[in-house]
Design a protein around this motif. Sequence first.
Motif, PDB file in Angstrom:
ATOM      1  N   GLU A 124      -1.143   7.421 -20.132  1.00 30.54           N
ATOM      2  CA  GLU A 124      -1.381   6.103 -19.538  1.00 30.54           C
ATOM      3  C   GLU A 124      -0.088   5.296 -19.508  1.00 30.54           C
ATOM      4  N   LEU A 125       0.728   5.426 -20.546  1.00 29.39           N
ATOM      5  CA  LEU A 125       2.003   4.710 -20.593  1.00 29.39           C
ATOM      6  C   LEU A 125       2.889   5.117 -19.426  1.00 29.39           C
ATOM      7  N   GLY A 126       2.970   6.412 -19.154  1.00 28.34           N
ATOM      8  CA  GLY A 126       3.793   6.879 -18.053  1.00 28.34           C
ATOM      9  C   GLY A 126       3.342   6.310 -16.725  1.00 28.34           C
ATOM     10  N   ALA A 127       2.015   6.267 -16.505  1.00 27.96           N
ATOM     11  CA  ALA A 127       1.476   5.718 -15.257  1.00 27.96           C
ATOM     12  C   ALA A 127       1.745   4.221 -15.151  1.00 27.96           C
ATOM     13  N   LEU A 128       1.652   3.515 -16.270  1.00 25.65           N
ATOM     14  CA  LEU A 128       1.902   2.076 -16.273  1.00 25.65           C
ATOM     15  C   LEU A 128       3.368   1.766 -15.983  1.00 25.65           C
ATOM     16  N   ILE A 129       4.269   2.557 -16.549  1.00 23.73           N
ATOM     17  CA  ILE A 129       5.694   2.360 -16.307  1.00 23.73           C
ATOM     18  C   ILE A 129       6.008   2.578 -14.826  1.00 23.73           C
ATOM     19  N   THR A 130       5.412   3.595 -14.225  1.00 25.98           N
ATOM     20  CA  THR A 130       5.623   3.839 -12.803  1.00 25.98           C
ATOM     21  C   THR A 130       5.082   2.689 -11.961  1.00 25.98           C
ATOM     22  N   HIS A 131       3.884   2.205 -12.302  1.00 28.23           N
ATOM     23  CA  HIS A 131       3.290   1.083 -11.571  1.00 28.23           C
ATOM     24  C   HIS A 131       4.182  -0.155 -11.681  1.00 28.23           C
TER      25      HIS A 131
ATOM     26  N   LYS B 117       0.834  -1.201   0.000  1.00 28.64           N
ATOM     27  CA  LYS B 117       0.000   0.000   0.000  1.00 28.64           C
ATOM     28  C   LYS B 117       0.868   1.250   0.000  1.00 28.64           C
ATOM     29  N   GLU B 118       1.958   1.228   0.773  1.00 24.24           N
ATOM     30  CA  GLU B 118       2.886   2.368   0.811  1.00 24.24           C
ATOM     31  C   GLU B 118       3.522   2.576  -0.560  1.00 24.24           C
ATOM     32  N   PHE B 119       3.911   1.498  -1.203  1.00 25.64           N
ATOM     33  CA  PHE B 119       4.523   1.593  -2.522  1.00 25.64           C
ATOM     34  C   PHE B 119       3.544   2.167  -3.536  1.00 25.64           C
ATOM     35  N   LEU B 120       2.322   1.641  -3.536  1.00 22.15           N
ATOM     36  CA  LEU B 120       1.329   2.089  -4.508  1.00 22.15           C
ATOM     37  C   LEU B 120       0.971   3.557  -4.309  1.00 22.15           C
ATOM     38  N   ALA B 121       1.075   4.024  -3.070  1.00 26.58           N
ATOM     39  CA  ALA B 121       0.788   5.437  -2.795  1.00 26.58           C
ATOM     40  C   ALA B 121       1.827   6.353  -3.427  1.00 26.58           C
ATOM     41  N   LEU B 122       2.970   5.768  -3.802  1.00 26.25           N
ATOM     42  CA  LEU B 122       4.037   6.559  -4.412  1.00 26.25           C
ATOM     43  C   LEU B 122       3.837   6.749  -5.916  1.00 26.25           C
ATOM     44  N   ALA B 123       2.807   6.124  -6.473  1.00 21.74           N
ATOM     45  CA  ALA B 123       2.614   6.167  -7.923  1.00 21.74           C
ATOM     46  C   ALA B 123       2.557   7.593  -8.461  1.00 21.74           C
ATOM     47  N   LYS B 124       1.973   8.513  -7.684  1.00 19.54           N
ATOM     48  CA  LYS B 124       1.847   9.887  -8.153  1.00 19.54           C
ATOM     49  C   LYS B 124       3.065  10.740  -7.797  1.00 19.54           C
ATOM     50  N   GLN B 125       3.922  10.222  -6.908  1.00 22.30           N
ATOM     51  CA  GLN B 125       5.108  10.966  -6.507  1.00 22.30           C
ATOM     52  C   GLN B 125       6.310  10.025  -6.420  1.00 22.30           C
ATOM     53  N   PRO B 126       6.685   9.390  -7.544  1.00 23.97           N
ATOM     54  CA  PRO B 126       7.785   8.414  -7.508  1.00 23.97           C
ATOM     55  C   PRO B 126       9.120   9.009  -7.087  1.00 23.97           C
ATOM     56  N   ARG B 127       9.266  10.331  -7.168  1.00 18.00           N
ATOM     57  CA  ARG B 127      10.531  10.930  -6.767  1.00 18.00           C
ATOM     58  C   ARG B 127      10.727  10.899  -5.244  1.00 18.00           C
TER      59      ARG B 127
ATOM     60  N   THR C 217       3.794  -9.957  -4.653  1.00 16.23           N
ATOM     61  CA  THR C 217       3.966  -9.029  -5.774  1.00 16.23           C
ATOM     62  C   THR C 217       2.855  -9.224  -6.795  1.00 16.23           C
ATOM     63  N   GLN C 218       2.563 -10.466  -7.105  1.00 17.63           N
ATOM     64  CA  GLN C 218       1.498 -10.771  -8.065  1.00 17.63           C
ATOM     65  C   GLN C 218       0.142 -10.298  -7.543  1.00 17.63           C
ATOM     66  N   ASN C 219      -0.115 -10.522  -6.258  1.00 17.17           N
ATOM     67  CA  ASN C 219      -1.403 -10.149  -5.676  1.00 17.17           C
ATOM     68  C   ASN C 219      -1.632  -8.638  -5.653  1.00 17.17           C
ATOM     69  N   PHE C 220      -0.587  -7.882  -5.309  1.00 21.22           N
ATOM     70  CA  PHE C 220      -0.761  -6.447  -5.073  1.00 21.22           C
ATOM     71  C   PHE C 220      -0.464  -5.563  -6.280  1.00 21.22           C
ATOM     72  N   PHE C 221       0.320  -6.081  -7.254  1.00 19.75           N
ATOM     73  CA  PHE C 221       0.760  -5.198  -8.336  1.00 19.75           C
ATOM     74  C   PHE C 221       0.272  -5.614  -9.724  1.00 19.75           C
ATOM     75  N   THR C 222      -0.480  -6.708  -9.821  1.00 18.48           N
ATOM     76  CA  THR C 222      -1.127  -7.034 -11.091  1.00 18.48           C
ATOM     77  C   THR C 222      -2.132  -5.925 -11.417  1.00 18.48           C
ATOM     78  N   LYS C 223      -2.213  -5.570 -12.668  1.00 14.76           N
ATOM     79  CA  LYS C 223      -3.113  -4.487 -13.078  1.00 14.76           C
ATOM     80  C   LYS C 223      -3.914  -4.936 -14.285  1.00 14.76           C
ATOM     81  N   ALA C 224      -5.230  -4.848 -14.167  1.00 15.94           N
ATOM     82  CA  ALA C 224      -6.108  -5.228 -15.278  1.00 15.94           C
ATOM     83  C   ALA C 224      -6.265  -4.057 -16.237  1.00 15.94           C
ATOM     84  N   ALA C 225      -6.443  -4.376 -17.496  1.00  8.91           N
ATOM     85  CA  ALA C 225      -6.669  -3.328 -18.495  1.00  8.91           C
ATOM     86  C   ALA C 225      -8.038  -2.704 -18.257  1.00  8.91           C
ATOM     87  N   PRO C 226      -8.169  -1.403 -18.489  1.00  6.18           N
ATOM     88  CA  PRO C 226      -9.485  -0.757 -18.317  1.00  6.18           C
ATOM     89  C   PRO C 226     -10.496  -1.339 -19.289  1.00  6.18           C
ATOM     90  N   SER C 227     -11.731  -1.410 -18.838  1.00 11.59           N
ATOM     91  CA  SER C 227     -12.794  -1.963 -19.687  1.00 11.59           C
ATOM     92  C   SER C 227     -13.056  -1.026 -20.861  1.00 11.59           C
TER      93      SER C 227
END
Length: 296
Positions: A248-255, A45-55, A272-282
């Motif tokens: 979207e590419l930039g966000a995916l690369i960060t994720h 959860k802490e890692f995913l919260a960094l998606a918008k501020q990877p720096r 890692t598989q449980n928390f960081f797998t990402k489904a494509a948008p419908s």
Amino acid sequence: MSARARFSSHQTSHNPSPAVKSLEAKPIIKPTTRLSQQNLKMLAKEFLALAKQPRDLLAKLQDLVESTPESSADFGVDSGVLIVGLGNPGEKYACNRHNVGFMVLDRLCEALGGSWEAVPKFRADLAVLPSHNTCPLARFTRCYLLKPQTFMNLSGESVGAFARFYKISCILVVHDELDIPFGALRYKLGGSSGGHNGLKSIDAHISDHLGGNSYARLRFGIGDPSLHKPYDVAGFVLGDFLPAQGDELGALITHAMLGALFFACTRDFAATQNFFTKAAPSKAPEVAPKSLGEER
């Protein structure tokens, strides 16, 4: 047959040692941290919260090291973790779909404050990360970031040589995946290469060292060109991402970068598989246009 399998390979042949009984060997990647499932979830959860501020990544890692009892000391992870990004060297290919593995590792290297150094011995670029005293990641594990410079079809020559030299058995390969839609990120442990020439080469050169092909993969979806006729698979993977996909590419690369880092810190593939797998948008189903003289 997968769409990727239709992309012909010029890879040199390689016959695994008779000692290798099966490419479906029992996975050897096991969690080596002492983090509980609850703390793994909190860490993700802490890692995913960094998606918008990877720096802010280094500062957050330092906070985690200091605040998590189980991570207050080195975990002593044997020879460390190797994260490999696949792609083709040179500016000509830099923005290709096939080079998304390079893009993810470039983002991770930047976030960790590292730099790239050419290592001719392994025909690869290797990230030089900050020292143990200044990079909190070193408190979790010894981590190597590698970008083979052999061109895609010979990636295994570089990966195999590096893994054998440093006796590394924990490997995560980040690569483009033609049979997964753009917008999706999936993880896989061992199994078929799915026709991906870079993975075929790695399988051929790493199986003797690992006793199989039980390394982890981060599969970055780039979409299936067979939705459109006529199509050229080689031209598609060696083509650039569309300008409209930029945000979207930039966000995916960060994720993807955060997922790779989580794996390096925990060596826990399942988490890692449980928390960081990402489904494509419908999206509405795509209708493939008919080409002259062809029916879908």
